[in-house]
Design an enzyme around this catalytic site. Structure first.
Site, short mmCIF file in Angstrom:
data_model
loop_
_atom_site.label_atom_id
_atom_site.label_comp_id
_atom_site.label_asym_id
_atom_site.label_seq_id
_atom_site.Cartn_x
_atom_site.Cartn_y
_atom_site.Cartn_z
N ARG A 68 -12.33 47.99 25.36
CA ARG A 68 -11.65 49.25 25.74
C ARG A 68 -10.89 49.05 27.04
NH1 ARG A 68 -10.19 53.26 22.97
NH2 ARG A 68 -12.27 53.65 22.09
N GLN A 87 -9.78 51.41 12.08
CA GLN A 87 -8.66 51.90 12.89
C GLN A 87 -7.92 50.74 13.54
OE1 GLN A 87 -7.91 55.34 14.33
NE2 GLN A 87 -7.93 55.04 16.53
N ARG A 92 -7.76 42.83 16.68
CA ARG A 92 -8.38 43.04 18.00
C ARG A 92 -9.88 42.72 17.98
NH1 ARG A 92 -8.69 49.63 19.06
NH2 ARG A 92 -9.60 50.23 17.08
N HIS A 157 -1.14 47.77 22.73
CA HIS A 157 -1.73 49.06 23.11
C HIS A 157 -2.15 48.99 24.58
CE1 HIS A 157 -4.55 52.35 23.24
NE2 HIS A 157 -4.68 52.48 21.95
N ASP A 202 -1.02 62.51 22.74
CA ASP A 202 -1.11 61.43 21.75
C ASP A 202 0.16 61.48 20.89
OD1 ASP A 202 -1.95 59.41 20.13
OD2 ASP A 202 -3.82 60.36 19.49
N GLU A 261 2.31 52.31 24.99
CA GLU A 261 2.14 51.23 24.03
C GLU A 261 3.49 50.89 23.39
OE1 GLU A 261 -0.93 52.66 21.33
OE2 GLU A 261 -1.68 53.98 22.90
#
Ligand code: BG6
Length: 290
Positions: A68, A87, A92, A157, A202, A261
């Site tokens: 994170r 997701q 990643r 991101h 968002d 991002e």
């Protein structure tokens, strides 16, 4: 003219968090950390400046879970499409391989990582080149290895550290259309010169190839996000309720970060012909806020 710095960049393997492997990179201008897990750049800091990247104090550092903060690589899909598992794709969560370290004479360091082949990634050749110097650059190169057309989404991101999210403005997106992820991706147009944060944000800004700036009044710093082969900019801050709901993110950490991002998402997805490659590139630099 800037003189070439005689001091060379250096790479050492770190005693990283969890069971993961990571490298520390030092250059005449900066220090960075890069994990093989996710090919994840977790830190970049110019000497004498606050960290550029934000990394959560509550992040997990374990295989099978994303880190994170820093720069998670989102590929081959963004978000959670109904027909996909998980997701933001799967790379990643993979352990990447370090293929090459280059130390150019100017003192910067270039790391080249590749995604090892697996059943779900066999269609793509995936490479990531990170350049650490006075600025931080990252380039995600994807090659279509199949004999047919291939479409995917990609996104770097990036979590940025800010002094206080209430005193931050993101500029460069005025007049750009966006999909509001808080309202079922409803299409809207950005009317403000500067995006400010007073609640959860968002948004997927589409057809936005230009540079974006994060103007931080607390740190008196401006961060510039320049990009190539990126038509989408995602702006995200989870704010209070979502921060509390995320187990790998501190309740108050939304105050000290914003995500800007760079990628190709939704209507901007990339389609490659057989053998063709796409190169998504960002350059992240910082300077004093005037
Ligand atoms: C952003 C999305 O890119 O990533 C948000 O726009 C999402 O909707 C955020 O919440 C974090 O995603 P994750 O999977 O890392 O928790």
């Amino acid at each position: 003219m800037t003189k070439a710095n005689p001091q060379l960049g250096k790479v050492t393997f770190l005693d990283a968090q969890g069971d993961l492997q990571a490298m520390e990179v030092t250059t005449p201008w900066s220090r960075a950390e890069v994990y093989l897990h996710g090919a994840h750049v977790t830190q970049f800091q110019r000497h004498g400046e606050p960290p550029l990247l934000f990394l959560s104090q509550c992040s997990r550092f374990e295989s099978g879970a994303p880190i994170r903060g820093g720069i998670p690589i989102i590929f081959p899909w963004f978000g959670k499409p109904a027909d996909k598992l998980g997701q933001h794709g799967f790379v990643r969560n993979r352990d990447w391989e370090l293929k090459e370290v280059v130390s150019p004479a100017d003192g910067s360091v270039i790391l080249r990582l590749i995604l090892p082949e697996a059943n779900d990634s066999a269609d793509y050749g995936v490479e990531y080149v990170v350049t650490i110097g006075n600025a931080l650059s990252a380039e995600l190169i994807v090659t279509n290895r199949t004999g047919h057309k291939l479409s995917f989404e990609n996104c770097l991101h990036t979590y940025f550290t800010v002094g206080d999210v209430n005193a931050v403005a993101v500029t460069g997106l005025k007049g750009v259309e966006y999909l509001d992820s808080l309202e079922n991706r409803q299409r809207k147009t950005e009317s403000d010169e500067a995006i400010r944060f007073t609640g959860e944000v968002d948004r997927i800004y589409i057809n936005s190839p230009l540079a974006v700036e994060i103007r931080d009044e607390t740190f008196r710093r401006v961060i510039r996000v320049e990009k190539e082969s990126s038509l989408t900019t995602v702006v995200w801050n989870p704010w209070i309720a979502k921060a509390k709901a995320m187990s790998d993110y501190g309740d108050d950490e939304y105050q000290r970060m914003v995500c800007v991002e760079s990628g190709n998402v939704a209507v901007n997805e990339v389609t490659l012909s057989p053998g063709e490659a796409s190169r998504l590139k960002v350059k992240l630099s910082s300077g004093a806020l005037s």
